[in-house]
Design an enzyme around this catalytic site. Structure first.
Site, PDB file in Angstrom:
ATOM      1  CB  SER A  62      42.587  41.139  42.186  1.00 33.79           C
ATOM      2  OG  SER A  62      43.202  40.631  43.137  1.00 33.79           O
ATOM      3  CB  THR A 110      46.961  31.529  42.798  1.00 29.46           C
ATOM      4  OG1 THR A 110      48.081  31.489  42.106  1.00 29.46           O
ATOM      5  CG2 THR A 110      46.962  30.528  43.324  1.00 29.46           C
ATOM      6  CE  LYS A 111      42.188  37.474  46.017  1.00 29.54           C
ATOM      7  NZ  LYS A 111      42.451  38.698  45.886  1.00 29.54           N
ATOM      8  CB  ILE A 112      41.681  33.530  38.562  1.00 32.37           C
ATOM      9  CG1 ILE A 112      42.079  35.259  38.304  1.00 32.37           C
ATOM     10  CG2 ILE A 112      40.575  33.357  37.807  1.00 32.37           C
ATOM     11  CD1 ILE A 112      41.661  35.013  35.950  1.00 32.37           C
ATOM     12  CB  VAL A 120      46.365  40.214  49.564  1.00 34.27           C
ATOM     13  CG1 VAL A 120      48.055  40.655  49.220  1.00 34.27           C
ATOM     14  CG2 VAL A 120      45.801  40.551  48.883  1.00 34.27           C
TER      15      VAL A 120
END
Length: 288
Positions: free
Chosen positions: A93, A167-169, A118
């Site tokens: 990330s 998107t992970k943020i 992930v």
């Protein structure tokens, strides 16, 4: 079958690598602390002497590293040895703009950089049920689907390079804010004389229910802080990225900004490397 390299054998990298070995992938691994590689070597992994060796011998190079600085440092070692047709699959990330820069550099030498952070924690990594959010060239991601099926229950293509990281943020904004309010709820319930160990059961199936609630509320209520499944410093890193990028994209993130400050208070109090279940101590320690 392609030879797979995996760099970063930490909380997530270890179980993910183990699943690839169980699926009979030819796996070469590297970690800064070599002792973390030894259990995987017993399962059949080859231990590389350096990232350069992985670049020289592997078709797909997986990264699962702490932060942007770590990813950039490893890439500087990989770069001189990369060849056209290779794929770098980054599960870390990290900063989306750094991701785009790395991807652009790779494209000039015929290498695909796929950002594929992930969600699901150590349990999801061990059970192969991670949620993955991918950015990069769609054709390259499609070719990786058989490999990723061993690690995830859901792979969502989010768009061009950096989209997976953005998107992970978003994911971490939701998870971090939930973790903090769950800690607040547990402490409030106890102050009101309510048995906090029953909260997860009471909320199960209702609008307040969530995976973080079912994991964190019992741990907080029981003060069960080990083993560490993830770290406060990781959530803080991602919240700081959210605040930084909110300025870049001109979007307001007041909740995440407050969450970042509360998380920082907790981290500097000695909890940086501790599990987020310890967040309950933000509210309890003045009274206990």
């Amino acid at each position: 079958m392609s030879k797979i390299g995996f760099i970063g054998i930490g909380l997530m990298g270890q179980p993910m690598s183990a699943r690839l070995l169980a699926a009979d992938y030819d796996l070469m691994i590297w970690n800064r602390s070599v002792e973390k590689c030894l259990p995987l070597a017993e399962l059949g992994a080859a231990i590389a002497d350096s990232p350069e060796v992985i670049a020289q011998h592997c078709d797909v190079i997986c990264l699962c590293l702490t932060d942007t600085i770590a990813v950039e440092a490893v890439f500087s070692q990989l770069q001189p040895h990369l060849k056209s047709g290779q794929v770098i699959l980054d599960f870390s990330s990290i900063d989306p703009l750094a991701t785009q820069k790395l991807a652009n550099h790779c494209s000039t030498i015929g290498v695909d950089w796929i950002d594929c952070p992930v969600s699901g924690g150590v349990q999801g990594a061990a059970s192969g049920t991670l949620a993955m959010m991918a950015g990069g060239r769609l054709e390259a991601i499609d070719k990786l689907k058989p490999l990723l099926a061993n690690l995830s229950s859901r792979l969502t293509y989010m768009g061009a390079s950096g989209s997976g990281q953005y998107t992970k943020i978003c994911n971490q904004m939701l998870v971090s804010c939930q973790a903090l309010v769950i800690a607040e709820v547990v402490a409030f319930a106890e102050s009101a004389g309510v048995n906090s160990q029953l909260l997860a059961e009471a909320f199960s199936g209702g609008f307040a229910d969530s995976k973080p609630l079912q994991i964190l509320a019992p741990e907080m209520a029981e003060r069960r802080f080990t083993p560490e499944k993830w770290h406060v410093k990781t959530l803080l890193k991602d919240l700081d990225m959210a605040v930084d990028h909110s300025r870049i994209v001109r979007s307001s993130t007041p909740m995440s900004g407050l969450a970042a400050q509360l998380m920082r208070l907790h981290a500097v109090a000695g909890y940086s490397d501790k599990d987020p279940s310890t967040l309950v101590n933000l509210y309890l320690e003045p009274h206990e």
